[in-house]
Design a protein around this motif. Sequence first.
Motif, PDB file in Angstrom:
ATOM      1  N   LYS A  48       1.039  -1.382  -0.055  1.00 42.54           N
ATOM      2  CA  LYS A  48      -0.132   0.059   0.072  1.00 42.54           C
ATOM      3  C   LYS A  48       0.766   1.328   0.177  1.00 42.54           C
ATOM      4  O   LYS A  48       0.435   2.211  -0.448  1.00 42.54           O
ATOM      5  N   ILE A  49       2.018   1.098   0.168  1.00 44.93           N
ATOM      6  CA  ILE A  49       2.903   2.418   0.657  1.00 44.93           C
ATOM      7  C   ILE A  49       3.597   2.719  -0.574  1.00 44.93           C
ATOM      8  O   ILE A  49       4.134   3.906  -0.881  1.00 44.93           O
ATOM      9  N   TYR A  50       4.108   1.508  -1.324  1.00 43.53           N
ATOM     10  CA  TYR A  50       5.182   1.676  -2.648  1.00 43.53           C
ATOM     11  C   TYR A  50       4.360   1.482  -3.898  1.00 43.53           C
ATOM     12  O   TYR A  50       3.887   0.419  -4.055  1.00 43.53           O
ATOM     13  N   GLY A  51       4.313   2.170  -4.915  1.00 43.44           N
ATOM     14  CA  GLY A  51       3.801   2.064  -6.013  1.00 43.44           C
ATOM     15  C   GLY A  51       4.681   1.171  -7.000  1.00 43.44           C
ATOM     16  O   GLY A  51       4.035   0.406  -7.631  1.00 43.44           O
ATOM     17  N   TRP A  52       5.966   1.420  -6.849  1.00 43.39           N
ATOM     18  CA  TRP A  52       6.697   0.501  -7.589  1.00 43.39           C
ATOM     19  C   TRP A  52       8.122   0.611  -6.851  1.00 43.39           C
ATOM     20  O   TRP A  52       8.421   1.472  -6.158  1.00 43.39           O
ATOM     21  N   VAL A  53       8.920  -0.570  -7.167  1.00 42.00           N
ATOM     22  CA  VAL A  53      10.476  -0.382  -7.083  1.00 42.00           C
ATOM     23  C   VAL A  53      11.160  -1.069  -8.102  1.00 42.00           C
ATOM     24  O   VAL A  53      10.659  -1.884  -8.797  1.00 42.00           O
ATOM     25  N   ARG A  54      12.243  -0.350  -8.374  1.00 42.81           N
ATOM     26  CA  ARG A  54      13.079  -0.869  -9.295  1.00 42.81           C
ATOM     27  C   ARG A  54      14.372  -1.222  -8.983  1.00 42.81           C
ATOM     28  O   ARG A  54      15.217  -0.564  -8.149  1.00 42.81           O
ATOM     29  N   TYR A  55      14.664  -2.427  -9.186  1.00 36.39           N
ATOM     30  CA  TYR A  55      15.873  -3.001  -8.759  1.00 36.39           C
ATOM     31  C   TYR A  55      16.754  -3.929  -9.866  1.00 36.39           C
ATOM     32  O   TYR A  55      15.860  -4.758 -10.332  1.00 36.39           O
ATOM     33  N   ASP A  56      17.944  -3.844  -9.909  1.00 36.08           N
ATOM     34  CA  ASP A  56      18.543  -4.197 -10.885  1.00 36.08           C
ATOM     35  C   ASP A  56      17.969  -4.313 -12.532  1.00 36.08           C
ATOM     36  O   ASP A  56      17.770  -5.361 -12.863  1.00 36.08           O
ATOM     37  N   LYS A  57      17.459  -3.255 -12.792  1.00 37.69           N
ATOM     38  CA  LYS A  57      16.839  -2.933 -14.049  1.00 37.69           C
ATOM     39  C   LYS A  57      15.461  -3.520 -14.196  1.00 37.69           C
ATOM     40  O   LYS A  57      15.032  -3.843 -15.392  1.00 37.69           O
ATOM     41  N   ARG A  58      14.990  -4.094 -13.159  1.00 34.22           N
ATOM     42  CA  ARG A  58      13.453  -4.890 -13.237  1.00 34.22           C
ATOM     43  C   ARG A  58      12.619  -4.099 -12.096  1.00 34.22           C
ATOM     44  O   ARG A  58      12.899  -3.423 -11.303  1.00 34.22           O
ATOM     45  N   GLY A  59      11.486  -3.792 -12.717  1.00 34.93           N
ATOM     46  CA  GLY A  59      10.314  -3.048 -12.087  1.00 34.93           C
ATOM     47  C   GLY A  59       9.568  -4.118 -11.073  1.00 34.93           C
ATOM     48  O   GLY A  59       9.252  -5.293 -11.832  1.00 34.93           O
ATOM     49  N   TYR A  60       9.308  -4.107  -9.954  1.00 37.58           N
ATOM     50  CA  TYR A  60       8.737  -4.810  -9.283  1.00 37.58           C
ATOM     51  C   TYR A  60       7.232  -4.115  -8.872  1.00 37.58           C
ATOM     52  O   TYR A  60       7.227  -2.768  -8.380  1.00 37.58           O
ATOM     53  N   PHE A  61       6.106  -4.697  -8.754  1.00 35.06           N
ATOM     54  CA  PHE A  61       4.796  -3.899  -8.350  1.00 35.06           C
ATOM     55  C   PHE A  61       4.365  -4.997  -7.031  1.00 35.06           C
ATOM     56  O   PHE A  61       4.443  -6.187  -7.180  1.00 35.06           O
ATOM     57  N   GLY A  62       3.257  -4.507  -6.722  1.00 33.58           N
ATOM     58  CA  GLY A  62       2.252  -5.125  -5.413  1.00 33.58           C
ATOM     59  C   GLY A  62       3.272  -5.612  -4.471  1.00 33.58           C
ATOM     60  O   GLY A  62       4.369  -5.208  -3.949  1.00 33.58           O
ATOM     61  N   LYS A  63       2.870  -6.794  -4.023  1.00 29.87           N
ATOM     62  CA  LYS A  63       3.670  -7.493  -2.686  1.00 29.87           C
ATOM     63  C   LYS A  63       5.263  -7.635  -2.921  1.00 29.87           C
ATOM     64  O   LYS A  63       6.094  -7.439  -2.335  1.00 29.87           O
TER      65      LYS A  63
END
Length: 419
Positions: free
Chosen positions: A146-161
């Motif tokens: 709920k706090i993070y819209g997305w996270v980008r790590y090692d050139k990959r985008g992560y969403f949700g849990k």
Amino acid sequence: MKDFTKHPCFNKGAHHTNARVHLPVAPQCNVKCNYCNRKFDCVNESRPGVTSNVLQPEQALEYVKNLKNIMPELTVVGIAGPGDPFANAEKTMKTLRLVKEEFPDMLLCVSTNGLNVGPYIDELKELDVSHVTVTLNSFRPETLEKIYGWVRYDKRGYFGKSAGEVLLEKQVAAIKKMKSLDMVVKVNSIVIPGVNDNEIEEVAEKIAEMGVDLMNTIPLFPVKDTPFEDLTEPSSEWMKALRQKVETYLPPMSHCARCRADAAGLLGKDSAEAAQLLSEAAKLTINDGEERPYVAVASMEGILVNQHLGEADRIHVFKETPNGYKLVNIRTTPDRGIGDKRWLELADTLNDCRSMLVGGIGPKPSKILSKSGIKVIEMSGMIDQGLDHVYKGTELRTLCKSEVFKCGSGCTGNASGCG
Ligand SMILES: C[S@@+](CC[C@H](N)C(=O)[O-])C[C@H]1O[C@@H](n2cnc3c(N)ncnc32)[C@H](O)[C@@H]1O
Ligand code: SF4
Ligand code: SF4
């Protein structure tokens, strides 16, 4: 041995006597927090993520030198954005190194979301960066979602849990490593009503087990144009009660001023003279990249970045001067129909340019130009905005290629790239 009692954030006793400065050298971020809006150029807003200027490392050093002259009580130099220090790791580490060489006794600190600090911890230790702040808001992926819209790590985008899981894993590993190296670690937790406010005690308990030194519970500052803009800021009584709970696990910080990314002075008393020095430092011409002083632009009229490279017969070349950006000359692109040779020749023509701003570009020329040392930036809009991005590191809203220019649409090519 540096005197840790001189850090006004980690030692309440020092906050009336010792000043700190945040060097705004880190404009990009690798995480989207639903409470953060990193708006630049707003002198009247005092909140995290805001700065009036972004500096290059060399400019930041000049700024610290000038600041120390007018602010002898300056004992701490930190980097806290406006984005994340380790989404801009090269600039962050260079700035810390320059400051350390010039001011060996200065306390150095960084404030990070913790996602990408891991690979730099040994170097931070070697540079004697003594204080690190990691923002950690929850240990539960369903809350982090709920706090993070997305996270980008090692050139990959992560969403949700999965975004929360990646972030948490890196944060925990980083904190453990920093503590194993005996660094002073503070955790910031933003208290977000109805989202993580009933988990703060759990965070306190877990970080205390990891050896964290101090916990800074920061009330959400609801910011316009963020998903949390309509939430209510927790009251000071509520925050006080929360800090009392935290205190049973580890020392709480109660005097955080939720500073700007370019804060300078005593806590809560930012200096107007410093703001002036910052703006002067941002105008300094730096030698970095001197062998490639120029920027090439695909533009029809020399004002907007509005051409696909494959369509450009001429390239505008600009330079930075103390009086603004100046057109150096306009260079003709090599003739079409010679395959890769066209781009190899163009790379040669532009061998004094560090970057190229284009409305669109095919994969082949992009690869060839990049390999020859020209950073290709796809964008649309004013040329000056692109030049600010290259020379001053300001943020650019880089549109995806399809938004800017469809390869082949409006182009006489066949949409197979311009190679
Ligand atoms: C702007 S960030 C820069 C450092 C790094 N990117 C981070 O997030 O830790 C500095 C601190 O401000 C906090 N912050 C940002 N926006 C906020 C807001 N609207 N209300 C309260 N804290 C906020 C962040 O969570 C972080 O602890
Ligand atoms: S990590 Fe820091 S700079 Fe990035 S979005 Fe979150 S608060 Fe803003
Ligand atoms: S934001 Fe808080 S921790 Fe950071 S410099 Fe300001 S008072 Fe210190």
